[in-house]
Design an enzyme around this catalytic site. Structure first.
Site, mmCIF file in Angstrom:
data_model
loop_
_atom_site.group_PDB
_atom_site.id
_atom_site.type_symbol
_atom_site.label_atom_id
_atom_site.label_comp_id
_atom_site.label_asym_id
_atom_site.label_seq_id
_atom_site.Cartn_x
_atom_site.Cartn_y
_atom_site.Cartn_z
ATOM 1 N N ASP A 293 -8.723 -15.162 -14.322
ATOM 2 C CA ASP A 293 -9.551 -14.767 -12.949
ATOM 3 C C ASP A 293 -10.895 -14.243 -13.339
ATOM 4 O O ASP A 293 -11.913 -14.173 -12.859
ATOM 5 C CB ASP A 293 -8.705 -14.146 -11.872
ATOM 6 N N LYS B 105 -0.394 -6.097 -25.636
ATOM 7 C CA LYS B 105 -0.252 -4.633 -25.416
ATOM 8 C C LYS B 105 0.656 -4.135 -26.380
ATOM 9 O O LYS B 105 1.729 -3.499 -25.926
ATOM 10 C CB LYS B 105 -0.026 -4.275 -23.896
ATOM 11 N N ASP C 54 -6.142 -4.248 -22.188
ATOM 12 C CA ASP C 54 -6.939 -3.312 -21.373
ATOM 13 C C ASP C 54 -8.514 -3.394 -22.045
ATOM 14 O O ASP C 54 -9.528 -3.470 -21.474
ATOM 15 C CB ASP C 54 -6.653 -1.897 -21.391
ATOM 16 N N ASP D 288 -2.906 -14.949 -16.765
ATOM 17 C CA ASP D 288 -3.087 -14.989 -15.385
ATOM 18 C C ASP D 288 -4.415 -14.175 -14.963
ATOM 19 O O ASP D 288 -5.352 -14.542 -14.518
ATOM 20 C CB ASP D 288 -2.109 -14.663 -14.517
ATOM 21 N N TYR E 188 6.807 -13.964 -15.540
ATOM 22 C CA TYR E 188 7.029 -15.018 -14.519
ATOM 23 C C TYR E 188 8.356 -15.170 -14.499
ATOM 24 O O TYR E 188 8.941 -15.944 -13.209
ATOM 25 C CB TYR E 188 6.104 -15.956 -14.766
HETATM 26 C C1 IPM Z 1 -2.578 -19.493 -11.508
HETATM 27 C C2 IPM Z 1 -2.097 -18.735 -10.151
HETATM 28 C C3 IPM Z 1 -0.572 -18.864 -10.018
HETATM 29 C C4 IPM Z 1 0.040 -18.017 -11.207
HETATM 30 C C5 IPM Z 1 0.085 -18.500 -8.915
HETATM 31 C C6 IPM Z 1 -0.270 -19.461 -7.630
HETATM 32 C C7 IPM Z 1 1.537 -18.666 -8.607
HETATM 33 O O1 IPM Z 1 -2.561 -17.591 -10.096
HETATM 34 O O2 IPM Z 1 -2.464 -20.618 -11.869
HETATM 35 O O3 IPM Z 1 -3.456 -18.594 -12.142
HETATM 36 O O4 IPM Z 1 0.057 -16.699 -11.209
HETATM 37 O O5 IPM Z 1 0.286 -18.592 -12.313
HETATM 38 MG MG MG Z 2 -4.040 -16.925 -11.524
#
Ligand code: IPM
Ligand code: MG
Length: 352
Positions: free
Chosen positions: A249, A189, A221, A245, A143
């Protein structure tokens, strides 16, 4: 009475709608427990670009610096996805803020509430005992590494970590594991990446200070597969920025909805609380978004920033009650039924 100063950064999309509900619930906490909050609202994201041409304006930074805690909604606007070459993006506001406030540890708890099992894509027997927390490094890695184009034909992003960057978040993760089931999994990894090998080396050295913690390692993975096939094995997961990240999700989907997972971002002096979900532009202004992730983020603030565990539990309990009694938004309701954002906020606030 001591007044807690809270910076409110609603941001884009559904951010302002869910933020309004979190404030409602905080005000209810104030009335019930005799606490007092002073809010200051500031611009961030696409909204800030439109207003002042900067996704994390200096004025917003000053308000965050002066606050006891920051509550953050969401940033993002599909208009910026149409032209991937366009320079400035709303997400840069979030990254600048994380970096400038030194928020290096992003803590994302995942719990599978019994009442929400039917919302998970996983078979119910896999959800027994799912209760883990991801420690995602937030101010390093891909990032923030140098990136660029090589002519028109190539591009690069660099991943860099220092031992100190690894150590400071790893210590938090070890300490948290000690207070939980005593299990820490480093996800990396290291069969490929040199940065991952540094993570393993540093975390292995730290283990000596935490003899009560059982440490294990998983390639990312494999971790993705285990999160789907056997999520209950995890207690504390520690990982770098990009892997965290992606996996959080995935974790949100396992739990049943993106709309219920909160997070805390901690640093050495400042702290910020935000839902794991994004700006959900399709739902903007429709009063349908789930406010619970934002409300639970406010609960994490009460706990982590102010040490008010009883207040935090009251908020968590009211949210759980809303799941159990089915007073939920459409993402959690069977057959497209469901209440509005503000109805759910009112319901939860009324139960504090
Ligand atoms: C998160 C989001 C952010 C990230 C985006 C919006 C930049 O996906 O906080 O997980 O990738 O960190
Ligand atoms: Mg995210």
């Amino acid at each position: 009475m001591e007044v807690k100063h809270i910076a409110l950064l609603p941001g884009d999309g559904i951010g302002p709608e869910v933020m309004a509900e979190a404030v409602k619930v905080l005000d209810a906490v104030g009335r019930r427990f005799g606490r007092s909050f002073c809010y200051e609202t500031a611009l961030v994201g696409a909204t800030a670009i439109a207003a002042v041409g900067n996704p994390y304006p200096e004025g917003t930074h000053r308000i965050c610096l002066a606050s006891d805690a920051v509550l953050f909604g969401a940033v993002g606007d599909p208009a910026y996805d149409l032209n991937p070459k366009a320079g400035i993006r709303p997400e840069q506001g979030l990254l600048a803020m994380r970096k400038q406030l030194g928020l290096f540890a992003n803590i994302r708890p995942t719990v599978c509430y019994p009442a929400l099992r039917r919302c998970s894509p996983l078979r119910p027997e896999r959800l027994d005992g799912v209760d883990f927390v991801v420690f995602r490094e937030l101010t390093g890695g891909l990032y923030f590494g140098r990136r660029g184009r090589e002519g028109d034909d190539g591009a690069f992003d660099t991943c860099i970590y220092s031992r100190e960057e690894i150590r400071r978040i790893a210590r938090l993760a070890f300490e948290t594991a000690m207070g939980r089931r005593g299990r820490l999994t480093l996800v990396d990894k290291s069969n490929i990446l040199e940065t991952s090998r540094l993570w393993r080396d540093e975390v292995q050295q730290l283990q000596a200070d935490y003899p009560g913690v059982q440490l294990d390692f998983l390639f990312v993975d494999n971790a993705a597969m285990q999160l789907v096939t056997n999520p209950a094995v995890f207690d504390v997961i520690l990982t770098e920025n990009m892997f965290g990240d992606i996996l959080t999700d995935l974790a949100a989907a396992v739990a049943g909805s993106m709309g219920i997972l909160p997070s805390a971002s901690l640093g050495s002096g400042h702290c910020l609380f935000e839902p794991v979900h994004g700006s959900y532009p399709q739902a903007k202004g429709r009063n349908i978004a789930n406010p619970v992730a934002m409300i639970l983020s406010a609960a994490m603030m009460l706990d982590y920033a102010f040490g008010w565990t009883e207040e935090a539990k009251a908020v968590q309990g009211a949210c759980e009650q809303s799941f159990a009694e089915g007073f939920v938004t459409q993402d959690l309701a069977p057959e497209g039924a469901g209440h509005t954002t503000s109805e759910v906020g009112d319901w939860i606030a009324a139960r504090i």
